[in-house]
Design a protein around this motif. Structure first.
Motif, short mmCIF file in Angstrom:
data_model
loop_
_atom_site.label_atom_id
_atom_site.label_comp_id
_atom_site.label_asym_id
_atom_site.label_seq_id
_atom_site.Cartn_x
_atom_site.Cartn_y
_atom_site.Cartn_z
N ASP A 74 39.28 46.55 34.50
CA ASP A 74 40.09 47.73 35.03
C ASP A 74 41.36 47.03 35.39
O ASP A 74 42.40 48.15 34.61
N ALA A 75 42.09 45.82 36.34
CA ALA A 75 43.11 45.55 36.73
C ALA A 75 44.10 45.27 35.58
O ALA A 75 44.70 44.99 35.17
N LEU A 76 42.70 44.27 35.28
CA LEU A 76 43.61 43.07 33.98
C LEU A 76 43.70 44.23 32.37
O LEU A 76 45.03 44.16 32.25
N ASP A 77 42.95 45.78 32.29
CA ASP A 77 43.81 46.41 30.98
C ASP A 77 45.15 47.25 31.94
O ASP A 77 46.12 47.47 31.37
N ARG A 78 44.45 48.00 32.87
CA ARG A 78 45.75 48.54 33.26
C ARG A 78 47.31 48.29 34.09
O ARG A 78 48.20 48.34 33.53
N TYR A 79 47.53 46.98 34.17
CA TYR A 79 48.73 46.72 34.87
C TYR A 79 48.94 44.91 33.58
O TYR A 79 49.89 43.99 33.54
N GLU A 80 48.57 45.39 32.04
CA GLU A 80 48.79 44.74 31.36
C GLU A 80 48.59 42.55 31.56
O GLU A 80 49.19 42.41 31.45
N ILE A 81 48.34 42.66 32.85
CA ILE A 81 47.48 40.65 33.13
C ILE A 81 47.72 40.16 31.96
O ILE A 81 46.58 39.71 31.31
N THR A 82 48.93 38.80 32.33
CA THR A 82 48.33 37.61 30.94
C THR A 82 48.17 36.39 32.08
O THR A 82 47.69 35.87 31.03
N TRP A 83 47.92 36.72 33.30
CA TRP A 83 47.05 35.14 34.58
C TRP A 83 46.46 35.93 34.95
O TRP A 83 46.75 36.67 36.24
N LEU A 84 44.96 34.91 34.73
CA LEU A 84 44.51 35.25 36.66
C LEU A 84 44.08 34.37 37.39
O LEU A 84 43.99 33.31 36.99
N LEU A 85 44.55 34.38 38.75
CA LEU A 85 45.17 33.63 39.60
C LEU A 85 44.40 33.46 40.58
O LEU A 85 44.32 34.42 41.62
N PRO A 86 42.69 32.97 40.61
CA PRO A 86 41.96 32.78 41.52
C PRO A 86 41.74 32.29 42.74
O PRO A 86 42.27 30.94 42.75
N MET A 87 42.04 32.66 44.39
CA MET A 87 42.38 31.91 45.26
C MET A 87 41.34 30.95 45.97
O MET A 87 41.49 30.05 46.56
N PHE A 88 39.64 32.19 46.20
CA PHE A 88 38.59 31.25 46.67
C PHE A 88 37.89 31.12 45.84
O PHE A 88 37.62 31.36 44.84
N GLU A 89 36.32 31.83 46.17
CA GLU A 89 35.42 30.63 45.76
C GLU A 89 34.64 32.89 44.69
O GLU A 89 33.65 32.42 44.34
N GLU A 90 35.99 33.45 44.87
CA GLU A 90 35.52 34.78 44.08
C GLU A 90 35.68 33.62 42.50
O GLU A 90 35.02 34.37 41.79
N VAL A 91 35.98 32.49 42.38
CA VAL A 91 36.65 32.21 41.55
C VAL A 91 35.07 31.59 40.44
O VAL A 91 34.48 32.19 39.19
N PHE A 92 33.97 31.81 41.18
CA PHE A 92 32.76 31.47 40.57
C PHE A 92 31.61 32.85 39.97
O PHE A 92 32.12 32.75 39.09
N PHE A 93 32.51 34.02 40.61
CA PHE A 93 31.30 34.90 40.35
C PHE A 93 32.59 35.52 38.82
O PHE A 93 32.20 36.30 37.75
N LEU A 94 33.92 35.19 39.31
CA LEU A 94 34.54 35.39 37.73
C LEU A 94 34.67 34.26 36.33
O LEU A 94 34.43 34.72 35.48
N ALA A 95 33.75 33.28 37.21
CA ALA A 95 33.57 32.26 35.64
C ALA A 95 32.69 32.78 35.13
O ALA A 95 32.21 32.27 34.25
N ALA A 96 32.14 33.24 35.87
CA ALA A 96 30.19 33.58 35.28
C ALA A 96 30.68 34.77 34.70
O ALA A 96 29.71 34.73 33.48
N HIS A 97 31.41 34.94 34.66
CA HIS A 97 31.52 36.58 33.97
C HIS A 97 32.91 35.97 32.60
O HIS A 97 33.44 37.19 32.11
N ARG A 98 33.08 35.25 32.45
CA ARG A 98 34.63 34.72 31.86
C ARG A 98 34.65 35.31 30.17
O ARG A 98 35.47 35.92 29.79
N GLU A 99 33.87 35.68 29.33
CA GLU A 99 33.34 35.67 28.36
C GLU A 99 33.74 37.35 28.60
O GLU A 99 34.74 38.42 27.50
N ARG A 100 33.42 38.21 29.12
CA ARG A 100 33.52 38.74 29.48
C ARG A 100 35.58 39.52 29.41
O ARG A 100 35.82 40.29 29.47
N LEU A 101 35.54 39.12 30.29
CA LEU A 101 37.00 39.10 30.98
C LEU A 101 37.55 38.96 30.01
O LEU A 101 39.32 39.16 29.68
N ALA A 102 37.58 37.94 29.04
CA ALA A 102 38.24 37.16 27.65
C ALA A 102 38.10 37.64 26.78
O ALA A 102 39.03 37.92 26.02
#
Length: 399
Positions: A74-102
């Motif tokens: 929702d945040a990616l679309d609402r704010y027209e995000i062009t860079w997703l920059l994780p800071m901690f181990e949430e990166v694993f959960f983001l990476a596991a859903h990489r195809e959905r994010l992209a």
């Protein structure tokens, strides 16, 4: 590539509580990027930096993974995000859903590697094996997957150090030597095949850490630092850059081997002979970013050119943590003042002081942590663990 002031650099920075997140958010805002800061609680210090245009609260990735991913989408679309920059181990959960994010977001830069690459270096057992394969110095180790194997492993050396394969932040460690000796007994540890422990010979030396910005296998910005002062002999709270060709060569070796894309950090134990023994990999930023300038960081992200290495002698400090150590241990006063002398603040930067205030207000998160896990309020690890409990990954399957 576009410059750091281009309006297309719309950043979503996740887990904004971390000190290095506070620093990177400040730097990004200072160089003109549009930053949305996200965390699981509203008082997260980095969310209140002047560097953030806005901040949002998201569900905990560890406990509510699907809700977290939905909120990120929702945040990616609402704010027209062009860079997703994780800071901690949430990166694993983001990476596991990489195809959905992209999906459907062709202009989105996911600045982190694949899940399999992240997992390979995060697991201390597989990371140690990778280091050996690459010819990097690493202490001899034994992997324990049961109580009996743990007892046998610690009996292999007179002085030993044991760590959980998925532990972080100086937590989940045990040793019979050094300042942490005896804090955790062997009978308190119960390894399993899914939660192994790595036991190594205890080495003496100086702790060093490095941080790099990497684009498709090439390091473009690198710093190595020591921490003259640590909180309860665990996480550093004063950071000073040092010259270390060894750490740069290590970062380049691993980054090229894994075709790394994102931020990459390592911990080392530098022995008296100058050898940098590999300790662990943090597949994310660490405090090394704090000794880089805003322009160095923005250029490394958005317009990388020739390699930039942070020079020795820059110093940063988490001043509230230094004060806490002085108040808790008055006998440390002279040593703490000496360690922090000349350091500028991480949470209190030029015209950006709200993160310092919210670092105190965010102690409510510690209370929530106690309630969540029922931890003893006197346990020395609690302040460190409270940083992580809802954004950590323990190697379990991610839905």
């Amino acid at each position: 590539m576009r410059g750091p002031n281009d309006p297309q650099h719309r950043m979503l920075v996740t887990t904004s509580r971390m000190p290095f997140a506070v620093d990177e958010i400040h730097k990004l805002g200072e160089t003109g990027a549009d930053v949305t800061a996200a965390d699981t609680f509203a008082a997260s210090p980095g969310s209140h930096s002047r560097g953030a245009r806005r901040h949002i609260e998201v569900p905990a990735p560890t406990q509510r993974t699907e809700d977290f991913i939905t909120a990120i989408l929702d945040a990616l679309d609402r704010y027209e995000i062009t860079w997703l920059l994780p800071m901690f181990e949430e990166v694993f959960f983001l990476a596991a859903h990489r195809e959905r994010l992209a999906a459907g977001r062709g202009d989105l830069e996911l600045f982190f590697p694949s899940f399999d690459t992240l997992a390979k270096v995060h697991d201390k057992v597989t990371f140690a094996a990778l280091c050996r394969d690459l010819g990097l110095p690493v202490a001899e180790s034994i992997t324990a997957t049961s109580d009996d194997e743990l007892v046998a492993a610690v009996g292999h050396w007179d002085s030993w150090f044991a760590r959980a394969a998925f532990g972080r932040g100086g937590l989940d460690v045990a040793t019979n030597a050094g300042p942490l000796a005896g804090e955790t007994g062997v009978d308190e540890i119960h390894p399993t095949p899914d939660d192994p422990w790595l036991v190594q010979q205890y080495l003496t030396g100086v702790d060093r850490c490095s941080w790099s910005v990497v684009h498709h296998g090439e390091v473009v910005l690198h710093s190595c630092y020591e921490h003259p002062l640590a909180i309860d002999n665990r996480g550093g709270i004063v950071f000073e850059s040092v010259d270390s060709p060894e750490s740069l060569e290590t970062a380049r070796t691993v980054a090229r081997e894994l075709d790394w894309h994102g931020q990459l950090s390592f911990d080392y134990l530098k022995t008296d002979d100058g050898v940098h023994h590999m300790v662990e990999c943090n597949p994310r930023p660490t405090a090394g970013c704090t000794v880089a300038t805003a322009d160095e960081f923005a250029t490394a992200l958005f317009d990388p050119g020739e390699l930039v290495v942070v020079p020795a002698g820059r110093k940063k400090a988490i001043k509230a943590a230094v004060l806490r150590d002085v108040l808790k241990h008055p006998s440390h006063f002279r040593a703490d003042v000496s360690a922090a002398r000349g350091a500028t603040g991480v949470y209190d930067q030029h015209r950006d002081h709200l993160p310092l205030l919210y670092s105190a207000l965010s102690l409510q998160h510690v209370l929530h942590y106690r309630e969540e896990l029922g931890i003893d309020r006197n346990k020395r690890e609690q302040l460190m663990a409270a940083q992580f409990f809802d954004v950590s990954w323990d190697g379990s399957a991610i839905a």
